[in-house]
Design a protein around this motif. Structure first.
Motif, short mmCIF file in Angstrom:
data_model
loop_
_atom_site.label_atom_id
_atom_site.label_comp_id
_atom_site.label_asym_id
_atom_site.label_seq_id
_atom_site.Cartn_x
_atom_site.Cartn_y
_atom_site.Cartn_z
N ASP A 88 1.03 -1.26 -0.08
CA ASP A 88 0.12 -0.04 -0.10
C ASP A 88 0.70 1.31 0.15
O ASP A 88 0.64 2.10 -0.66
CB ASP A 88 -0.84 0.01 1.22
CG ASP A 88 -2.09 -1.12 1.31
OD1 ASP A 88 -2.40 -1.21 0.32
OD2 ASP A 88 -2.42 -1.52 2.18
N LEU A 89 1.98 1.33 0.70
CA LEU A 89 2.90 2.38 0.91
C LEU A 89 3.57 2.39 -0.53
O LEU A 89 3.67 3.64 -0.89
CB LEU A 89 3.64 2.43 2.16
CG LEU A 89 3.01 2.02 3.52
CD1 LEU A 89 4.01 1.85 4.51
CD2 LEU A 89 2.08 3.41 3.78
N ASN A 90 4.05 1.48 -0.99
CA ASN A 90 4.73 1.56 -2.28
C ASN A 90 4.03 2.38 -3.38
O ASN A 90 4.41 3.13 -3.96
CB ASN A 90 5.04 0.10 -2.78
CG ASN A 90 6.33 -0.35 -1.62
OD1 ASN A 90 7.01 0.31 -1.02
ND2 ASN A 90 6.56 -1.79 -1.77
N GLU A 91 2.57 1.68 -3.26
CA GLU A 91 1.88 2.26 -4.32
C GLU A 91 1.42 3.77 -4.09
O GLU A 91 1.34 4.66 -5.00
CB GLU A 91 0.45 1.66 -4.54
CG GLU A 91 -0.71 1.97 -5.56
CD GLU A 91 -1.89 1.12 -5.45
OE1 GLU A 91 -2.53 1.39 -6.51
OE2 GLU A 91 -2.18 0.26 -4.60
N THR A 92 1.41 4.19 -2.76
CA THR A 92 1.12 5.61 -2.60
C THR A 92 2.30 6.53 -3.13
O THR A 92 2.10 7.61 -3.63
CB THR A 92 0.98 5.75 -0.82
OG1 THR A 92 -0.10 5.27 -0.44
CG2 THR A 92 1.03 7.14 -0.67
N PHE A 93 3.49 6.08 -3.05
CA PHE A 93 4.59 6.96 -3.10
C PHE A 93 5.16 6.59 -4.56
O PHE A 93 6.40 7.43 -4.73
CB PHE A 93 5.51 6.82 -2.15
CG PHE A 93 4.93 7.70 -0.70
CD1 PHE A 93 4.90 8.92 -0.63
CD2 PHE A 93 4.71 6.61 0.37
CE1 PHE A 93 4.49 9.39 0.71
CE2 PHE A 93 3.98 7.08 1.35
CZ PHE A 93 4.01 8.57 1.61
#
Length: 264
Positions: free
Chosen positions: A257-262
């Motif tokens: 989720d965090l990878n996709e966010t940034f």
């Protein structure tokens, strides 16, 4: 024996009035570039929400729209009972701001004034608020509220110090006390630990968590520190290109989720 006649009634989550409801919220500054696009969210009392996303995704703009500092360009927004169609009425904005505390990355203290006077400044906007200019002309009740707020952030002994005599972490705690002095229902914090060293930053986030839990304050804060976002929030909302990418309990946010966010 349990007194059933006087026992507190249980309230179903579905009957709790939201602090904030946004439907299709949109924001554009120049009618060509959309900063926020169809943002839907609901915030319940007592939640601690981390708002995350890359620079330029609309986090700070969303915070300012939620509290009426910036007019919305489309959609619906209700915050603490104030309907913010466009900018909302002046009376609604005033009522909303008196129920809201603000803490930002820069402390924005008046450095040559006392800590106590800086906290009393949090009452600007109240009736007769010219008296919030200094603790020396403030009503006794305002001075006491300011001292209570300083006690809550463990700085009562610094009340008569000049603000510029304090460390960065202490100055941020004064800024938190200034936000608390009006006894807000909603606390907004934009990168509150970004200018602090790691230890001071965690101390400030610990303080937010404790105060909001003890006083039943709803907290929405932005952070680029994912550990702060996951450790101190009950819920994480990620923005990407002005839209909500995900909205999850913090315990369910994954690395992907965090990878996709940034990512790009």
């Amino acid at each position: 024996m349990l007194d059933l006649m006087n026992a507190p009634t249980q309230t179903s989550p579905s009957t709790i009035a939201p602090v904030i409801t946004a439907r299709g919220l949109a924001k554009s500054y120049d009618r060509r570039t959309m900063i926020l696009r169809s943002v839907d969210l609901q915030v319940l009392p007592g939640e601690r929400i981390a708002l995350i996303g890359a620079n330029g995704c609309g986090k700070s703009t969303l915070l300012k729209c939620l509290i009426g500092l910036h007019p919305i360009s489309g959609g619906e927004l209700d915050c603490l009972g104030a309907r913010m169609q466009g900018r909302g009425s002046r009376a609604e904005r005033q009522r909303l701001r008196m129920q809201t505390g603000f803490v930002f990355q820069k402390h924005c203290l008046v450095r040559r004034r006392t800590v106590l006077s800086n906290v009393v400044h949090g009452l600007f906007g109240a009736k007769g608020s010219w008296r919030a200019f200094s603790h020396s002309v403030a009503p006794d009740s305002w001075r006491q509220s300011a001292l209570d707020a300083l006690s809550a952030v463990n700085l009562a002994e610094k009340a008569m110090f000049r603000a510029d005599a304090l460390s960065g972490g202490q100055q941020q705690r004064v800024a938190i006390a200034r936000a608390l002095v009006r006894r807000p229902k909603l606390l907004i914090a934009d990168e509150p630990a970004a200018s602090l060293d790691p230890v001071s930053g965690r101390n400030v986030m610990d303080l937010f968590q404790r105060l909001c839990t003890e006083q039943g304050i709803t907290l929405i804060y932005t952070s680029h520190d994912m550990k702060h976002a996951l450790d101190y929030a009950t819920r994480v909302i990620a923005l990407k290109q002005g839209r909500v990418l995900f909205d999850k309990p913090s315990a369910k946010v994954s690395q992907s989720d965090l990878n996709e966010t940034f990512d790009g």
